[in-house]
Each structure stands twice: as structure tokens, then as C-alpha cells.
Write an enzyme that holds these catalytic residues in place. Sequence first.
Site, PDB file in Angstrom:
ATOM      1  N   GLY A 109       0.828  -1.204   0.000  1.00 38.38           N
ATOM      2  CA  GLY A 109       0.000   0.000   0.000  1.00 38.38           C
ATOM      3  C   GLY A 109       0.863   1.255   0.000  1.00 38.38           C
ATOM      4  O   GLY A 109       2.095   1.187   0.022  1.00 38.38           O
ATOM      5  N   MET A 110       0.187   2.397  -0.004  1.00 38.63           N
ATOM      6  CA  MET A 110       0.917   3.674  -0.101  1.00 38.63           C
ATOM      7  C   MET A 110       1.853   3.865   1.092  1.00 38.63           C
ATOM      8  O   MET A 110       3.020   4.227   0.933  1.00 38.63           O
ATOM      9  CB  MET A 110      -0.088   4.831  -0.195  1.00 38.63           C
ATOM     10  N   LEU A 111       1.360   3.628   2.304  1.00 42.76           N
ATOM     11  CA  LEU A 111       2.214   3.788   3.483  1.00 42.76           C
ATOM     12  C   LEU A 111       3.229   2.649   3.575  1.00 42.76           C
ATOM     13  O   LEU A 111       4.409   2.886   3.867  1.00 42.76           O
ATOM     14  CB  LEU A 111       1.343   3.836   4.754  1.00 42.76           C
ATOM     15  N   ASP A 128      -3.326 -12.274   4.187  1.00 42.59           N
ATOM     16  CA  ASP A 128      -4.659 -11.683   4.227  1.00 42.59           C
ATOM     17  C   ASP A 128      -5.026 -11.568   5.707  1.00 42.59           C
ATOM     18  O   ASP A 128      -5.234 -12.583   6.382  1.00 42.59           O
ATOM     19  CB  ASP A 128      -5.649 -12.588   3.484  1.00 42.59           C
ATOM     20  N   THR A 134      -7.037   6.447  11.842  1.00 47.13           N
ATOM     21  CA  THR A 134      -7.448   7.578  11.002  1.00 47.13           C
ATOM     22  C   THR A 134      -8.183   8.673  11.771  1.00 47.13           C
ATOM     23  O   THR A 134      -8.801   8.405  12.816  1.00 47.13           O
ATOM     24  CB  THR A 134      -8.393   7.048   9.893  1.00 47.13           C
ATOM     25  N   ASP A 135      -8.153   9.870  11.206  1.00 42.92           N
ATOM     26  CA  ASP A 135      -8.960  10.993  11.721  1.00 42.92           C
ATOM     27  C   ASP A 135     -10.456  10.713  11.598  1.00 42.92           C
ATOM     28  O   ASP A 135     -11.259  11.340  12.286  1.00 42.92           O
ATOM     29  CB  ASP A 135      -8.620  12.263  10.938  1.00 42.92           C
ATOM     30  N   TYR A 172     -16.523   3.655   7.024  1.00 39.69           N
ATOM     31  CA  TYR A 172     -15.064   3.472   7.150  1.00 39.69           C
ATOM     32  C   TYR A 172     -14.612   3.864   8.558  1.00 39.69           C
ATOM     33  O   TYR A 172     -13.865   3.120   9.206  1.00 39.69           O
ATOM     34  CB  TYR A 172     -14.377   4.333   6.084  1.00 39.69           C
ATOM     35  N   TRP A 209      -5.012  12.515   5.670  1.00 43.82           N
ATOM     36  CA  TRP A 209      -4.610  13.260   4.467  1.00 43.82           C
ATOM     37  C   TRP A 209      -3.237  12.791   3.959  1.00 43.82           C
ATOM     38  O   TRP A 209      -2.350  13.594   3.684  1.00 43.82           O
ATOM     39  CB  TRP A 209      -4.587  14.767   4.758  1.00 43.82           C
TER      40      TRP A 209
END
Length: 284
Positions: free
Chosen positions: A17-19, A43, A106-107, A130, A155
Site C-alpha cells: 500500500g501507499m504507506l 490476508d 485515522t482521523d 469506514y 490526508w
Amino acid sequence: MSAQAGAGRVLVTGANGMLGHDLVPALRAAGWVVTGLGRGDLDVTDAWQCVAAVDGHDLVVNAAAYTAVDAAETDEAAAFAVNAVGAANVARACSRAGARLVHVSTDYVFDGTATEPYAVDHPVAPRSAYGRTKAAGEWAVRALCPESWVVRTAWLYGAGGPNFVSTMLRLAGERETVSVVDDQEGQPTWTVDLADLVVRLVAGDTAYGIHHGTASGQTTWFGLARAVFELSGLDPERVLPTTSDAFPRPAPRPAWSVLSHESLERVGIAPLRDWHEGIASFRA
Ligand SMILES: NC(=O)c1ccc[n+]([C@@H]2O[C@H](COP(=O)([O-])OP(=O)(O)OC[C@H]3O[C@@H](n4cnc5c(N)ncnc54)[C@H](OP(=O)(O)O)[C@@H]3O)[C@@H](O)[C@H]2O)c1
């Protein structure tokens, strides 16, 4: 069998993933022996896969998540399976193996109606599917693995994923003007800066608990877009302000996603640098 900085083996879930893309090299550079597993190899919705994968590691960073915020509104069960049950599976496997855990949240666990930065102990009140599933994941992690840190971010942008910064640059090439919402406040956070915070958090004897891993300062999406244009040598006046009403989405977006960094300061960890500096480094 807790490990000190760089003295152990770490498993990164959601490594593609991105992070995850930036976590793996950051931990490796800090001296950790890193196992990075993408969804194809681990998984997190499978409890026994988690037990097998975590075995032999001193630390786990759970960056696996269902992050399709709008799709979650119509398939909350799928989001819950990853963000709540998956987090619980990872946490239980960590407890069993004696591994410490960093879980990314997450926020969106907050209601987004505040007017000052959210403290880590502000009551959670998610307004989206979410957000509900991520709040459940936080609770599961804290309940099942006391030797854990929950790091809430927001963000995010980074080289490893589609993100707002890249989208703005694409739109700049396609349109003369770009309208961007100016009524949501947040802290644009570079995945590289967040990965560095994770490295610093696990390096010492930092007390377990919840922290906020977002950039310092704050802006709106409009402010961020203008900064991206400026840094790219484009005329920022081509970015026009608009309101969230102009962009209706299935999941409500928090109007206020500014998170306090006081808990980090209390444990002697420097918060992330200002969002301007992160964007400048990302664009460099
Ligand atoms: N992006 C943001 O702005 C933002 C804001 C606040 C918090 N966060 C949090 O930050 C963390 C990292 O997010 P990100 O931006 O890096 O998201 P991302 O790019 O969507 O990465 C999440 C990764 O998790 C994987 N995954 C999904 N289901 C899985 C499963 N069942 N088992 C194992 N892996 C699974 C995904 O694989 P596939 O691609 O194959 O589905 C993806 O590679 C998440 O906890 C997210 O909730 C992100």
C-alpha cells in the site's frame, strides 16, 4: 521478547500500500530485519495466516486496511472484515507471539465538528462506515494487545499510491482552472514523514497508547492545491475555492481533521514537521 531499535525483526502488513511502500525501507534503514507482506501473502482477515506470519517477529506494523471510504458506505461488512476483524487478528497474533504492535488508524474516528485540534482521548464518534470500522479496529487492538501503539494519521500522500498531490498535477495538465474545496481543514501528511515517526516511536521505551501521526500546521484542500501548484511552478490562481456541497460523496468528509500532537510531546517524541516542508520534499 521486545526488541530495542534496530535489534529485531519486524513484519509490515499491507506492505504494497501507499504507506507500506515507505515503511519497509524506513524500518530497514533503521536496522530492522523487515518482512513486508502484501495482501497476496498475508490476508489479515485470516486469523491463522496472521498467527503464522507474526511468529518469529518482535514488532508488527499493521498498514493493511480497507481504505475505499465511499465504497465502505455500501459494503461496511467488507471494510469491517479488514479494519476491525483483521486488526483484531493481527493484535491477537502479536499477543500470542510476544510481539509489539503499531496499528495505523485515522482521523475519521472523530466526528469532524471540532474547532480545535482533537486530543488523543477525545471521544470517538465516526460519521462514516469506514470510520466506524477503523474505530472498532482501534478498540480491538488496545483490548487484545496491550503492548501496542495506535497511530492515527490523515490526508496521506506518497509515491506508492494515488493521492491528492498527484491528482492535482494531473488536473493542472488537463484543465485551465481546478476547483477545490476550501471548507475542510486538515494536515497533509507525507508517508515518508509518517514512516519516520513510526521508526522513532518504536526505537525507545515509548509508553504504549494512542498518538497522532499527522503533519504540523493545517490547511484546507484548496490551500494544499495552491501550494502544490506553486511548488510546481504553476500559477496558483488557477486553483479556485469551492465548498463540499459542490462535490457530494457517499461518505461524509470531516470538516475538521486537525489532530493534536500533545501526546507525542508528552512522551518526548517530536511531532511531524510542518506540512509545507513535507510537500516541498515530496515535490523535490
Ligand atoms: N490514505 C489516507 O489518506 C489515510 C488517511 C488516514 C488514515 N489512513 C490509514 O493509513 C493506513 C495506510 O493507508 P494507505 O493510504 O497506505 O492505504 P492503501 O494504499 O489502500 O494500502 C492499504 C493496503 O492494505 C491492503 N489490504 C487490503 N485488504 C487487505 C487484507 N485483507 N489483508 C492484507 N492486506 C490488505 C491493500 O491491498 P490491495 O491494494 O490489494 O487492496 C493495500 O495494499 C491505513 O490504516 C489507513 O486506514 C490513510
